[in-house]
Design a protein around this motif. Structure first.
Motif, PDB file in Angstrom:
ATOM      1  N   VAL A   1       0.853  -1.190   0.000  1.00 37.98           N
ATOM      2  CA  VAL A   1       0.000   0.000   0.000  1.00 37.98           C
ATOM      3  C   VAL A   1       0.887   1.237   0.000  1.00 37.98           C
ATOM      4  O   VAL A   1       1.538   1.559   0.990  1.00 37.98           O
ATOM      5  CB  VAL A   1      -0.970   0.002   1.194  1.00 37.98           C
ATOM      6  CG1 VAL A   1      -1.815   1.279   1.209  1.00 37.98           C
ATOM      7  CG2 VAL A   1      -1.872  -1.219   1.147  1.00 37.98           C
TER       8      VAL A   1
ATOM      9  N   LYS B   1      -2.961   3.961  -3.437  1.00 35.89           N
ATOM     10  CA  LYS B   1      -4.144   4.629  -2.881  1.00 35.89           C
ATOM     11  C   LYS B   1      -4.776   5.548  -3.915  1.00 35.89           C
ATOM     12  O   LYS B   1      -6.003   5.610  -4.030  1.00 35.89           O
ATOM     13  CB  LYS B   1      -3.763   5.434  -1.636  1.00 35.89           C
ATOM     14  CG  LYS B   1      -3.442   4.604  -0.420  1.00 35.89           C
ATOM     15  CD  LYS B   1      -3.064   5.528   0.720  1.00 35.89           C
ATOM     16  CE  LYS B   1      -2.602   4.768   1.933  1.00 35.89           C
ATOM     17  NZ  LYS B   1      -2.212   5.696   3.026  1.00 35.89           N
TER      18      LYS B   1
ATOM     19  N   THR C   1      -9.198   6.816  -0.088  1.00 34.44           N
ATOM     20  CA  THR C   1      -9.032   5.626  -0.914  1.00 34.44           C
ATOM     21  C   THR C   1     -10.118   4.608  -0.585  1.00 34.44           C
ATOM     22  O   THR C   1     -10.642   4.610   0.526  1.00 34.44           O
ATOM     23  CB  THR C   1      -7.634   4.990  -0.706  1.00 34.44           C
ATOM     24  OG1 THR C   1      -7.472   3.887  -1.576  1.00 34.44           O
ATOM     25  CG2 THR C   1      -7.411   4.554   0.732  1.00 34.44           C
TER      26      THR C   1
END
Length: 148
Positions: free
Chosen positions: A124, A129, A144
């Motif tokens: 991530v 995102k 997100t």
């Protein structure tokens, strides 16, 4: 487009199409079942993307057992329910069937939403995102559609 007597698909201020309540709904009410062709994750990966011009937009719903509902095929209005970081609905997986239920009272004309809580095999990052940017407008929007 009306497909259920209590909801309607129409243009959404959140994104594209959305699903809106045509009447007041109580907390805990089942709105609609998320339906489509049930496929394996491998088949979902092989079919991806549904739209090459927008590869991060799908109509997939991953079940608890790892299979996937592909609402592009045999889906209904449920595929148009948008994400929100402060949703008024939530999906419930009952023996491989997904029902969208209200989390709180929903008022006539209100757009129905649930938290997609997307997961990714990729780390991530801010770039990831941004690929799954949220447009819900909630005061505490996390920016997100990826899971916390």
């Amino acid at each position: 487009m009306t497909c259920e007597p209590h909801i309607e698909v129409q243009s959404s201020p959140v994104h594209g199409q959305g699903v809106f309540a045509l009447r007041h709904m109580a907390a805990g009410e089942t709105v609609i079942e998320y339906v489509g062709e049930i496929i394996s994750m491998a088949e979902a990966v092989a079919r991806h993307p549904h739209d090459p011009s927008d590869p991060n937009h799908t109509f997939y719903f991953q079940l608890d057992d790892g299979r996937v509902i592909d609402a592009v095929r045999d889906g209904n209005a449920s595929k148009w329910i948008n994400h929100s970081c402060k949703p008024n609905c939530e999906p419930t997986d009952v023996k491989g069937r997904v029902f969208i239920q209200t989390r709180r009272p929903v008022f006539r004309g209100e757009e129905l939403t649930f938290d997609y809580g997307l997961v990714s095999d990729e780390p991530v990052t801010e770039a990831l995102k941004a690929r799954y940017a949220c447009r819900c407008g909630a005061k505490r929007c996390r920016g997100t559609m990826l899971a916390r």
